[in-house]
Write an enzyme that holds these catalytic residues in place. Sequence first.
Site, PDB file in Angstrom:
ATOM      1  N   ASP A  72     -60.475  20.457 -39.983  1.00  0.00           N
ATOM      2  CA  ASP A  72     -61.792  19.861 -40.431  1.00  0.00           C
ATOM      3  C   ASP A  72     -61.341  18.804 -41.883  1.00  0.00           C
ATOM      4  O   ASP A  72     -61.483  19.354 -42.798  1.00  0.00           O
ATOM      5  CB  ASP A  72     -62.690  20.882 -40.740  1.00  0.00           C
TER       6      ASP A  72
ATOM      7  N   LYS B 129     -58.185  22.494 -32.862  1.00  0.00           N
ATOM      8  CA  LYS B 129     -59.906  21.945 -32.438  1.00  0.00           C
ATOM      9  C   LYS B 129     -59.980  20.635 -33.569  1.00  0.00           C
ATOM     10  O   LYS B 129     -59.806  20.805 -34.664  1.00  0.00           O
ATOM     11  CB  LYS B 129     -60.757  23.067 -33.031  1.00  0.00           C
TER      12      LYS B 129
ATOM     13  N   ASP C 264     -63.822  18.813 -30.031  1.00  0.00           N
ATOM     14  CA  ASP C 264     -65.188  19.524 -30.440  1.00  0.00           C
ATOM     15  C   ASP C 264     -66.164  18.493 -30.719  1.00  0.00           C
ATOM     16  O   ASP C 264     -66.464  18.280 -31.982  1.00  0.00           O
ATOM     17  CB  ASP C 264     -65.014  20.536 -31.435  1.00  0.00           C
TER      18      ASP C 264
ATOM     19  N   LYS D 209     -69.225  17.871 -29.112  1.00  0.00           N
ATOM     20  CA  LYS D 209     -70.465  18.336 -28.824  1.00  0.00           C
ATOM     21  C   LYS D 209     -71.141  17.102 -28.360  1.00  0.00           C
ATOM     22  O   LYS D 209     -72.258  16.770 -28.924  1.00  0.00           O
ATOM     23  CB  LYS D 209     -71.034  18.940 -30.020  1.00  0.00           C
TER      24      LYS D 209
ATOM     25  N   HIS E 120     -74.180  15.092 -26.364  1.00  0.00           N
ATOM     26  CA  HIS E 120     -75.492  15.531 -26.121  1.00  0.00           C
ATOM     27  C   HIS E 120     -76.208  13.934 -25.838  1.00  0.00           C
ATOM     28  O   HIS E 120     -76.521  13.410 -26.866  1.00  0.00           O
ATOM     29  CB  HIS E 120     -76.199  16.010 -27.444  1.00  0.00           C
ATOM     30  N   ASP E 121     -76.603  13.579 -24.613  1.00  0.00           N
ATOM     31  CA  ASP E 121     -77.213  12.292 -24.417  1.00  0.00           C
ATOM     32  C   ASP E 121     -77.574  12.319 -23.055  1.00  0.00           C
ATOM     33  O   ASP E 121     -77.467  13.185 -22.306  1.00  0.00           O
ATOM     34  CB  ASP E 121     -76.119  11.122 -24.562  1.00  0.00           C
ATOM     35  N   ILE E 122     -78.005  11.234 -22.342  1.00  0.00           N
ATOM     36  CA  ILE E 122     -78.424  11.196 -21.036  1.00  0.00           C
ATOM     37  C   ILE E 122     -77.133  11.342 -20.095  1.00  0.00           C
ATOM     38  O   ILE E 122     -76.020  11.146 -20.486  1.00  0.00           O
ATOM     39  CB  ILE E 122     -79.223   9.860 -20.707  1.00  0.00           C
TER      40      ILE E 122
ATOM     41  N   ASN F 167     -75.755  10.013 -17.795  1.00  0.00           N
ATOM     42  CA  ASN F 167     -74.569   8.820 -17.397  1.00  0.00           C
ATOM     43  C   ASN F 167     -73.941   8.540 -18.788  1.00  0.00           C
ATOM     44  O   ASN F 167     -72.573   8.498 -18.399  1.00  0.00           O
ATOM     45  CB  ASN F 167     -75.619   7.573 -17.149  1.00  0.00           C
ATOM     46  N   THR F 168     -74.460   8.620 -20.044  1.00  0.00           N
ATOM     47  CA  THR F 168     -73.517   8.532 -21.156  1.00  0.00           C
ATOM     48  C   THR F 168     -72.429   9.440 -21.492  1.00  0.00           C
ATOM     49  O   THR F 168     -71.449   9.246 -22.041  1.00  0.00           O
ATOM     50  CB  THR F 168     -74.696   8.260 -22.155  1.00  0.00           C
TER      51      THR F 168
ATOM     52  N   THR G 171     -74.989  28.325 -34.612  1.00  0.00           N
ATOM     53  CA  THR G 171     -75.339  29.379 -35.525  1.00  0.00           C
ATOM     54  C   THR G 171     -75.820  29.387 -36.889  1.00  0.00           C
ATOM     55  O   THR G 171     -76.160  30.049 -37.598  1.00  0.00           O
ATOM     56  CB  THR G 171     -73.856  30.329 -35.696  1.00  0.00           C
TER      57      THR G 171
ATOM     58  N   ARG H 201     -62.809  35.911 -39.430  1.00  0.00           N
ATOM     59  CA  ARG H 201     -62.140  36.160 -40.484  1.00  0.00           C
ATOM     60  C   ARG H 201     -61.171  37.196 -40.704  1.00  0.00           C
ATOM     61  O   ARG H 201     -61.655  38.454 -40.274  1.00  0.00           O
ATOM     62  CB  ARG H 201     -63.173  36.127 -41.799  1.00  0.00           C
TER      63      ARG H 201
ATOM     64  N   GLN I 180     -69.514  31.315 -43.904  1.00  0.00           N
ATOM     65  CA  GLN I 180     -69.598  31.813 -42.920  1.00  0.00           C
ATOM     66  C   GLN I 180     -70.423  33.229 -43.056  1.00  0.00           C
ATOM     67  O   GLN I 180     -70.051  33.948 -44.039  1.00  0.00           O
ATOM     68  CB  GLN I 180     -68.491  32.278 -42.000  1.00  0.00           C
TER      69      GLN I 180
ATOM     70  N   GLY J 207     -60.639  28.265 -38.947  1.00  0.00           N
ATOM     71  CA  GLY J 207     -60.359  27.076 -39.732  1.00  0.00           C
ATOM     72  C   GLY J 207     -59.729  27.557 -40.913  1.00  0.00           C
ATOM     73  O   GLY J 207     -58.371  27.864 -41.132  1.00  0.00           O
ATOM     74  N   ARG J 208     -60.620  27.697 -41.961  1.00  0.00           N
ATOM     75  CA  ARG J 208     -60.207  27.795 -43.545  1.00  0.00           C
ATOM     76  C   ARG J 208     -59.239  28.929 -43.834  1.00  0.00           C
ATOM     77  O   ARG J 208     -58.278  28.863 -44.477  1.00  0.00           O
ATOM     78  CB  ARG J 208     -61.358  27.821 -44.380  1.00  0.00           C
TER      79      ARG J 208
END
Length: 251
Positions: free
Chosen positions: A23, A45, A72, A74, A76-78, A80-81, A136, A197, A206, A226-227
């Site tokens: 990140d 990731k 990653d 994510k 989220h659309d119609i 076709n897109t 989450t 962790r 978290q 990650g961290r």
Amino acid sequence: MNSSGSQDLNKIKPFERIFVALDTPDINHALSLAKSLKGLVGGIKLGKEFFTACGPEGAKAISALGLPIFLDLKYHDIPNTVAGAVRSASLLNPFMLNVHASGGRDMMVAAAKAAIDAALENGNKPPLVIGVTVLTSMNRDDLIEVGIDAEPIEQVARLARLAKDSGLDGVVCSAKEVVALRGNIGPDFKLVVPGIRPEWASKDDQKRVVTPSDAIDLGADYLVIGRPITAAENPADAAKRIADELSIKKD
Ligand code: C5P
């Protein structure tokens, strides 16, 4: 089911189930971390922060190091897109990518189909297409505010079932949801778990965390970390320590 991109988890070493979350918007920092972690983790990731700053070229540069990529973004659309986005992502040959399961059946069916068709066209192995269920960061009150009168775990289970029925390969979920989902959804559906962790690492922001070994024991397939690795004084040492802890536990 889009299973051709999957791998037999019994045939890989426990640490190869770890995807490190890079990140950062800084390509040089990302490259130097990825280089130092090669051979100590299963893959990288790349999320919205990295991708928005560094773009497909940045993702290609990380991938060129020979590390599998979990893209990653994510989607989220119609339908076709999302199908178009998945086809574009396929040019980066990710090992795994994700879409929001709340985008609905048609969207997920379109994503799963696009992943297979595009991979065939590009001569690649299809990526695992994973559904994001309930973030989450959302609790019951947040769900009610967006019109969903259900406990988070009920909504997670509902979306996981829909994701499976729509041809996705798995979902992202918290460690505390793994056992319930696994019981409901069978052994082959991939459960990808963040919020990991080691005992010796800081929890950061978290709230509900589990150790890498406990996540695997609960039934997680892939761990997103990650961290505890990227913010460690020596990221390679931290990754090695986690790999050692996992292998002691499993062997
Ligand atoms: O640094 P840390 O181990 O907390 O990073 C976890 C990664 O997993 C971050 O990239 C975060 O956005 C992601 N993630 C998460 N919880 C979710 C979904 C994704 O922490 N429910």
